[in-house]
Design an enzyme around this catalytic site. Sequence first.
Site, mmCIF file in Angstrom:
data_model
loop_
_atom_site.group_PDB
_atom_site.id
_atom_site.type_symbol
_atom_site.label_atom_id
_atom_site.label_comp_id
_atom_site.label_asym_id
_atom_site.label_seq_id
_atom_site.Cartn_x
_atom_site.Cartn_y
_atom_site.Cartn_z
ATOM 1 C CG ASN A 1 -1.976 1.077 1.157
ATOM 2 O OD1 ASN A 1 -1.881 1.995 0.353
ATOM 3 N ND2 ASN A 1 -2.964 0.985 2.010
ATOM 4 C CG ASP A 2 1.690 2.976 3.653
ATOM 5 O OD1 ASP A 2 0.639 3.566 3.328
ATOM 6 O OD2 ASP A 2 1.855 2.417 4.749
ATOM 7 C CB VAL A 3 5.954 0.478 -1.104
ATOM 8 C CG1 VAL A 3 6.564 0.289 0.265
ATOM 9 C CG2 VAL A 3 5.122 -0.728 -1.498
#
Lengths: 469, 105
Positions: free
Chosen positions: A395-397
Amino acid sequence: MEVVETIESSFLVNLLYLLGAVAFVWGLRLLSSPDTARKGNTYAAIGMGLAIIGALIEPVQNGGNNNYGWIAGGMIAGALIGFPAAKKIKMTAMPQMVSVFNGLGGACAMVLAIVELFQNQGTTMGLGQAAIVYFTLLIGAVSFTGSLLAFAKLDGRIKDKHVTFKGHSILNNILLLVVIGFMVFLMINGGTQGMIIGFLIVSLIYGFSFVAPIGGADMPVVISLLNSFTGLSAAAAGLIFGNQLMLVGGILVGASGTILTVLMCEAMNRSLFNVLIGGFGGGAVAAASDDGKVAKTANASDVAIQLFYSQSVMFVPGYGLAVAQAQKVVKELDDILEANGVDVKYAIHPVAGRMPGHMNVLLAEADVPYPKLLDLEDANSALPNTDLVVIVGANDVVNPAALDEPGSPIYGMPVLNVWEAKNVVVLKRSMSPGYAGIQNPLFFHDKTKMLFGDAKVSIQALVAEVKNL
Amino acid sequence: MDTIVQFFNGNLLLIYLLIFTVILGFEVISKVPTVLHTPLMSGANAISGVVIVGAILLIRQSDPTDYFSLSLGLIGIILGMINVAGGFTVTDRMLEMFKKKKAKS
């Protein structure tokens, strides 16, 4: 005991220690290529064997006591615990296992320092020696409780919010000052047994407290840092015993942990200080991206068709892949696609997962050849020519906010530019934001479709659908 | 200041060793590729089990009736040995998977 080796060691013992140190260095050197890495690990293990033999036969003060029964008992007990644990552990649980082992190493150094202090009660230690012993105690204790908390967090036994609160970093700074002040006081004045135990307790509390506010996506940083602490504690213990091999081994580990810490921080574009303050994400930033936009959903057969008719597909695995234990089904899907002439690659972000290189190990377990794993730079240059990106539990990456929303907590973090590919499919359980609690505008991007469900179940469905085409 | 000078002079060789090992460590480990970071970490972890050497020396120097030192030394050996035995084994398990891949592809 003096810091400087005063005991007359025999030639054989010195030779064993020397060979042990060389084996450690050589072993780590061979770890730099997947082809030789296994041999490297074996060399390091042999080095450890030589070190232990050396320790068993080294001439010591009060020679003759030896107490070999105690030593044998301890070694057998340790081996009986260590071997089965290492054989049984799942690859997805590797971060937990590494944390526990790491904590035990720190605890060992801590115990040695305690005994050293208690044995030297009433005698005056030199300032240098006292500094070394207290340092060993402190770092070992911090590494011990810090690693245990990291383990509990990684294993999902403790949630971040249970152990941390607003302003936790202020408490940590105060604790750090107390610990250092206490240490300097004890170094100069010497301490009673009660004071030493008090210092031990404060150090243990600090270890716990300093890891408490760090969570989620920051775990790879903190694990690396704790790794380097354990190395330092081993090296410092080596100074207590005047043992060069312990010094060399400890420093190598310290160097390895430090390098990984720096790499992980760079991968997130954050300073170590910033990580240690903790509380990544969860700010007021979430709102901006999702106003009025609706994420498009897809079903498995749509995605299967898209996969089948793509020329190039790139999987982006994240922690969700580990949680769902989906690495083997991904490989199955990969095999079917490859058999149909689709080029399949994997994009691995340095902080994907919960420890450095976590995804690589999982995919290796599933038999994915490592040349198919692209690092951040290679993946980003390959993405514009990729037909379909499949995001599995990351997600964040892959959050574009890192590039274009200066207010976002992850702004400036290098990410995989998956939106440059022709199409993106996100496998996800629900629309909830990632571990860091940051909303991801990628989900609302024109090119993106969401495929909801457990990653493993979704990919199994894709496998079935692709087989039917 | 005197103590520092004394300490420095008395331990000069050890200080050389320390500095060169730091440099060597950084050189060797910065060459390890991302793919191998997890095995590197668990292998390094196993190496940090070298503290077991200290625990062994501690027990060997202890008086056979000094149960305080012997017990803590025993704990140290158990902890260190778990680290050593488990660490090298689990690293080997991981690296075996990497090796197998190479042969196939």
